[in-house]
Design a protein around this motif. Sequence first.
Motif, PDB file in Angstrom:
ATOM      1  N   MET A   1      -9.108 -10.501  28.720  1.00  0.00           N
ATOM      2  CA  MET A   1      -8.292 -11.308  29.612  1.00  0.00           C
ATOM      3  C   MET A   1      -7.695 -12.453  28.803  1.00  0.00           C
ATOM      4  N   LYS A   2      -6.414 -12.679  28.997  1.00  0.00           N
ATOM      5  CA  LYS A   2      -5.691 -13.701  28.243  1.00  0.00           C
ATOM      6  C   LYS A   2      -6.101 -15.120  28.653  1.00  0.00           C
ATOM      7  N   TYR A   3      -6.352 -15.326  29.949  1.00  0.00           N
ATOM      8  CA  TYR A   3      -6.711 -16.658  30.450  1.00  0.00           C
ATOM      9  C   TYR A   3      -8.061 -16.572  31.176  1.00  0.00           C
ATOM     10  N   PRO A   4      -9.166 -16.789  30.472  1.00  0.00           N
ATOM     11  CA  PRO A   4     -10.494 -16.653  31.097  1.00  0.00           C
ATOM     12  C   PRO A   4     -10.718 -17.645  32.241  1.00  0.00           C
ATOM     13  N   GLN A   5      -9.986 -18.751  32.248  1.00  0.00           N
ATOM     14  CA  GLN A   5     -10.129 -19.717  33.346  1.00  0.00           C
ATOM     15  C   GLN A   5      -9.649 -19.133  34.676  1.00  0.00           C
ATOM     16  N   LEU A   6      -8.928 -18.017  34.609  1.00  0.00           N
ATOM     17  CA  LEU A   6      -8.462 -17.359  35.830  1.00  0.00           C
ATOM     18  C   LEU A   6      -9.392 -16.252  36.303  1.00  0.00           C
ATOM     19  N   LYS A   7     -10.475 -16.043  35.590  1.00  0.00           N
ATOM     20  CA  LYS A   7     -11.429 -15.009  35.987  1.00  0.00           C
ATOM     21  C   LYS A   7     -12.035 -15.379  37.341  1.00  0.00           C
ATOM     22  N   LEU A   8     -12.024 -14.438  38.243  1.00  0.00           N
ATOM     23  CA  LEU A   8     -12.485 -14.676  39.608  1.00  0.00           C
ATOM     24  C   LEU A   8     -13.927 -15.181  39.650  1.00  0.00           C
ATOM     25  N   ASP A   9     -14.776 -14.658  38.813  1.00  0.00           N
ATOM     26  CA  ASP A   9     -16.185 -15.069  38.790  1.00  0.00           C
ATOM     27  C   ASP A   9     -16.379 -16.524  38.374  1.00  0.00           C
ATOM     28  N   ASN A  10     -15.364 -17.152  37.809  1.00  0.00           N
ATOM     29  CA  ASN A  10     -15.459 -18.544  37.376  1.00  0.00           C
ATOM     30  C   ASN A  10     -14.956 -19.532  38.429  1.00  0.00           C
ATOM     31  N   GLN A  11     -14.549 -19.049  39.575  1.00  0.00           N
ATOM     32  CA  GLN A  11     -13.892 -19.899  40.569  1.00  0.00           C
ATOM     33  C   GLN A  11     -14.854 -20.377  41.660  1.00  0.00           C
ATOM     34  N   ILE A  12     -14.954 -21.681  41.813  1.00  0.00           N
ATOM     35  CA  ILE A  12     -15.720 -22.260  42.922  1.00  0.00           C
ATOM     36  C   ILE A  12     -15.039 -21.890  44.237  1.00  0.00           C
ATOM     37  N   CYS A  13     -13.719 -21.986  44.261  1.00  0.00           N
ATOM     38  CA  CYS A  13     -12.970 -21.757  45.503  1.00  0.00           C
ATOM     39  C   CYS A  13     -13.237 -20.370  46.081  1.00  0.00           C
ATOM     40  N   HIS A  14     -13.345 -19.369  45.220  1.00  0.00           N
ATOM     41  CA  HIS A  14     -13.577 -18.016  45.727  1.00  0.00           C
ATOM     42  C   HIS A  14     -14.977 -17.879  46.320  1.00  0.00           C
ATOM     43  N   ARG A  15     -15.939 -18.515  45.692  1.00  0.00           N
ATOM     44  CA  ARG A  15     -17.299 -18.487  46.244  1.00  0.00           C
ATOM     45  C   ARG A  15     -17.341 -19.188  47.611  1.00  0.00           C
ATOM     46  N   LEU A  16     -16.621 -20.300  47.734  1.00  0.00           N
ATOM     47  CA  LEU A  16     -16.559 -20.997  49.020  1.00  0.00           C
ATOM     48  C   LEU A  16     -15.884 -20.126  50.078  1.00  0.00           C
ATOM     49  N   TYR A  17     -14.838 -19.435  49.679  1.00  0.00           N
ATOM     50  CA  TYR A  17     -14.121 -18.534  50.589  1.00  0.00           C
ATOM     51  C   TYR A  17     -15.046 -17.425  51.078  1.00  0.00           C
ATOM     52  N   MET A  18     -15.759 -16.793  50.160  1.00  0.00           N
ATOM     53  CA  MET A  18     -16.689 -15.719  50.533  1.00  0.00           C
ATOM     54  C   MET A  18     -17.811 -16.254  51.429  1.00  0.00           C
TER      55      MET A  18
END
Length: 143
Positions: A1-18
């Motif tokens: 992946m070119k931008y690891p900061q965009l990896k879904l597993d690294n996102q607080i927001c996605h965990r909050l959404y789930m």
Amino acid sequence: MKYPQLKLDNQICHRLYMASNSVVRAYRDALNELELTYPQYVVMMALWEEDEISIAQLLEKTAIDGGAMTQILKKMTDKSLLAVVKDETDKRKRVVKLHKQGIQLQQQAANIPEQIRCRFPSITQQEATQLITLLDKLNTDLS
């Protein structure tokens, strides 16, 4: 992946959404028995804490969008749970007041928090308190 900061597993927001979606689903069965949606339940909890409050106060307590609140209050009025009336001291303001049926619903809802808490057996009470603190900080920072 070119931008690891965009990896879904690294996102607080996605965990909050789930987590948010999962929590609302966890409430669904209990609230179906009361014939309430989760946002309606939030409104009821706010009114059980303090009845006869202005719509502005209710919006502040619940953090529900004003447009959504209008629809919620209409549906709950249609169910005879509450009434939206003019403030006696300032006719421009509207006050939300529980009806007898809305007051009685509190007794039926009393065990819901414990039912939901039991759905998180791997989280200790200390961790739950810590989570509340962290979420409050997050909400304060973002508002």
